[in-house]
Design an enzyme around this catalytic site. Sequence first.
Site, PDB file in Angstrom:
ATOM      1  CG  HIS A 142      35.220  38.900  43.643  1.00 49.54           C
ATOM      2  ND1 HIS A 142      35.723  38.493  42.431  1.00 49.54           N
ATOM      3  CD2 HIS A 142      36.282  39.428  44.324  1.00 49.54           C
ATOM      4  CE1 HIS A 142      37.017  38.770  42.384  1.00 49.54           C
ATOM      5  NE2 HIS A 142      37.382  39.337  43.501  1.00 49.54           N
TER       6      HIS A 142
ATOM      7  CB  CYS B 284      38.461  43.219  45.124  1.00 51.32           C
ATOM      8  SG  CYS B 284      39.291  41.678  44.705  1.00 51.32           S
TER       9      CYS B 284
END
Lengths: 359, 359, 359, 359
Positions: free
Chosen positions: C249, C155
Amino acid sequence: MIRVGIVGATGIVGQQFVVALQHHPWFQINWLAASERSADQSYGEALRDKKSGARRWFCVEEPDPGMLDLPVESVNRFDPSRVDLLFTAIESEQARELEPAFAQTTPVISTASAYRMEPDVPLIVPGINSDQGRLIRHQREGRGWKGFIAPNPNCTTVGLAITLRPLQHRFGVESVLMTSLQSLSGAGRSPGVLGLDILDNVIPYIPGEEEKVQRETQKILGTLEEDTIEPAEFGVSCTCTRVNVAEGHTEAVFVGLGRRADVEEVKATLAGFAGDFAGKDLPSAPRRMIVVHDDPFRPQPRLDRLAEDGMATVVGRVQADHVLRHGIKYVLVSHNTKMGAAKGCVLAAEILASEGYVG
Amino acid sequence: MIRVGIVGATGIVGQQFVVALQHHPWFQINWLAASERSADQSYGEALRDKKSGARRWFCVEEPDPGMLDLPVESVNRFDPSRVDLLFTAIESEQARELEPAFAQTTPVISTASAYRMEPDVPLIVPGINSDQGRLIRHQREGRGWKGFIAPNPNCTTVGLAITLRPLQHRFGVESVLMTSLQSLSGAGRSPGVLGLDILDNVIPYIPGEEEKVQRETQKILGTLEEDTIEPAEFGVSCTCTRVNVAEGHTEAVFVGLGRRADVEEVKATLAGFAGDFAGKDLPSAPRRMIVVHDDPFRPQPRLDRLAEDGMATVVGRVQADHVLRHGIKYVLVSHNTKMGAAKGCVLAAEILASEGYVG
Amino acid sequence: MIRVGIVGATGIVGQQFVVALQHHPWFQINWLAASERSADQSYGEALRDKKSGARRWFCVEEPDPGMLDLPVESVNRFDPSRVDLLFTAIESEQARELEPAFAQTTPVISTASAYRMEPDVPLIVPGINSDQGRLIRHQREGRGWKGFIAPNPNCTTVGLAITLRPLQHRFGVESVLMTSLQSLSGAGRSPGVLGLDILDNVIPYIPGEEEKVQRETQKILGTLEEDTIEPAEFGVSCTCTRVNVAEGHTEAVFVGLGRRADVEEVKATLAGFAGDFAGKDLPSAPRRMIVVHDDPFRPQPRLDRLAEDGMATVVGRVQADHVLRHGIKYVLVSHNTKMGAAKGCVLAAEILASEGYVG
Amino acid sequence: MIRVGIVGATGIVGQQFVVALQHHPWFQINWLAASERSADQSYGEALRDKKSGARRWFCVEEPDPGMLDLPVESVNRFDPSRVDLLFTAIESEQARELEPAFAQTTPVISTASAYRMEPDVPLIVPGINSDQGRLIRHQREGRGWKGFIAPNPNCTTVGLAITLRPLQHRFGVESVLMTSLQSLSGAGRSPGVLGLDILDNVIPYIPGEEEKVQRETQKILGTLEEDTIEPAEFGVSCTCTRVNVAEGHTEAVFVGLGRRADVEEVKATLAGFAGDFAGKDLPSAPRRMIVVHDDPFRPQPRLDRLAEDGMATVVGRVQADHVLRHGIKYVLVSHNTKMGAAKGCVLAAEILASEGYVG
């Protein structure tokens, strides 16, 4: 369409009004007012921080491009008769001065506390005491206004009053003790709560909050007389704290009922509460006023605050309490900036409009 | 020096025992026990995560180099008679099995809940009910043990009971309603509370906690009879929640007193409470049992949890409550892993040692 | 409709697949598989914690009632030929064993890292290197499978690779240095990150993460040869940290470009990047692959992670860097459980389906 | 004893000066100055919020009772010659005006950025470039002052410069890229960072910070010439972000060295760095300038910020970097309000006093 204005449009509550109103089927935003500093700019310009270039917009929902082009006027140079309805998002002291001037010609739905406890002013929580709207007639007569002032209650009071209403009707309520775990957005941004102060912490005091909850709950659940409201007689005592949650107030409630009730009966009463606007098909009304969870780990503010788009009060942990007479206890989560503020005001306005008080 | 052993030495509570004991003037750590997995290594090796090389040490205070060299033995291959006193930091099911075996020869101060409610077992909160130690004689006789089991109460109960004790003695206590805002360290690490679950959130349920607080408070504040404790008669009802705080439980307490008392009298009573070990000069005893703040923004867990090195209960927001009969309300902060766990156990051990039950 | 199965359906990533697929216009969830412990129950039952009664559902979006009635089968007793496509959300070791067995008959889109670096396996980031799908033909031939394995990347790699792609095409990329500030959801729930460990903290290490980002970025942006992918030649170095953010993120990126480019040119290149699926009208494709902010306070994970329903990479703070040759720097936010995991897999599946590899 | 004054004593940095100085063996607090609003009260009164009664004290360490009795004077009506040394904790604009007036008679150690980049002003990080103190003679001559101005660097620069210094001396430094994850206390309290803005979030921009770090690092590590400092020639590029941490800045650093060095050599060089005050026995000097961890999960701000009472820079994750020429990378934690602010200033003052510039 009903033409509406937002006073205090650049602040965080004003922005929440913009979000709640910008796609509204009945209301059309016609006028934005703010302080001199923001006046005579487009809304988009007024939101922009001149130094850093950042847009000071605080809602997750974005403003429509059309909204950003609307002009912002100074709150001091405004003819309220240009709109059919005003939503105000200003400080209490300013409200005390400005709102009566506006109400001369125009209905005012207010988030300020200034007029909440006046005898001829309704204190409506949508769905539970809409009949207080009847005071408006008396208010108009007594004050010689074409408009009126209808404030919404303190955000912490809203969820508490909503859950107490069906209990009061079904079992009676004798006593209420409550501890709140309130979110940061309830403190606003001026100055708001510093990250340094709330990280790894609880702040056990919110100035003025406990008195408001105690006083307003009694008025909201009081008895509507001819020209005023007789406060409910049961005692309300609370301790209000701040926790590190962005949005959604959590409240641990202990209630002494008027008669014995078992837990399942209480849960059914809460879950079955329809709201006094049932059948009216109001645009902002939740399908369910109260959502009741059996899962003992609910309600949680992060998971439950957006139930029914923030317009439901979510209840769980309904249990017997053996300390109060006929005691029960439960935990609730209520969205303080949706049902507890701007969107609750819009729903109140829909109720009042549907009853002919607006427009 | 009294030779002590720590059972469950590698876990978080075991580590807190190491911190509380490693420089103790009376007690000397002679033996560390843990599960088979950690056995036959030095303490330093047992703490090291084999995969990542990280040291799994969770206290801010560092372990002494000498501690890290101590061997860890399996809890199953141990002769408890080698030490004069055991501190146990194990799960309740394991405690139920192991602690009676240890108690055959050796006193056991336990953080587990297994034996808290046994009729012949004292439930000592240091400073408020040390006289319950007298049950030990009865326990030894009845069970034929040379040692004994003395558990500490649940960490949430400790601060509540400490503040109720002086009120009970001075005014009487008729009813207690409490909402806790508990810290993450109370949930330990196996599995503990995930960051994902508590960030921007409150969790309104801690399994088993409310029952423990209600039951244990009544035993702690009960009446010591010849061979057992008669629970206090007042009702205790609570709602226990988890908030995003690392250490320090906050509790919002409503108390119905036995007679009318004004706020200043209550504050003076709390602040003046001396603890029943006053004059004994115990190494871990706080100078002040209860610290009372006038600043309405106190107590806060981050600012107040370490008062008297985590051994004081810090109280603020003392107010009249008009819902309960002779009601008062206040907020307290208590350090759940200091007075509420390992260091509280060490202080209890000091009390029992000073009274001749140990060594 | 294409019949799909979800392997590991009860875990957090499996639940995200349910959310991404339950109203999908092309794919219909026909089969749910999980471990033996969950097998032979309805999905709703399998999610329920037997002890507390809580539903262990971790997404904000609720599962459809119909979903909750679907039976869950054991992953070990399943005939994958019953569906046209499998999404797997299992640990890497289990994937290494199970996925080839599934791929005998059925295409497998995987979130596991097990096969990402195999020479005949594409590593598709939707919109930037869909042509790697051509390896599937080679993979099928070489392994004698009717299906195939197509994993999604790590990810943290996804957002980085998406922003590098248009820079690589326009200016060339010579070097990449990146520091990530990763969210808690990236660590999953077994065991995940404890609240105690991340509160008021940063954890500067995520085992294995940096190597994955470095290696996978080079493969994703590599050159597609006849039967394999030649990794990109530029170096990638990163430091991966965990911060107290639930989802999204954040990455601070420094890039040495192949030629001089000014900031406005870089911004225009990023904002104008269309994605290689442009014109295909895929159900899960974002309108914008990359959103570029001028406001220097953006991107922020809480405000930007849900841009384009979590499928856009949001970039800001594009600046010249004077340390790297032809250097620029920027900050990006990418939703690690939307484009970075389940929903990114679904979009990859749409691409492969539109190109005839599925169904 | 050297008589010292604190200018800006009621603010958060001023309070940190009080904590750092109130038990100091060389320095005695003789004078406190603040704005007109606080003047002519005792320090204790000036800290008290008149409305709520709360004491606005923000350090964990308590002020001494004697401190609270000291009078606070207006900064505008002060004769600096009454003290031997001044510590200033005021805004940059105010510093620009006031500090030269003070320096006429009295040495000024300043936390403000106003004079940091003046050619005749030293920019001392204690332990790494104390020789810059030699500029003071030149500054005095050039400006005709009896005192001087010596500012401390930006808090984010301090930890970076400390770790670069031994690398520069041993290997040479060619290039530096850094991403900071800065704590909330770095933003102060006026207005500081709102809890609402940082909860579940990262803010990717701190106005002015990156320029300061880049510029100041080059001056700190520059070459001391006769009458000025030649900035270091290597490039410094950084991205500064804010994370939800109370205290302690974390920095992910990539460094291109002047020659090849392996990881163990780098670690030994950092851990062995003694500080240029070694042997002087200064009261506030840390035993270790740099603490190096092998545990890959360290440094963490919550665990490491208080190493050596906040005066050490804690380093971990030292690794080779293959993108920069002779590259290495590491993560550091530095306490921004201890070594990075007030206590670092006190240590600088000790150095200057030991060299005869003060008193």
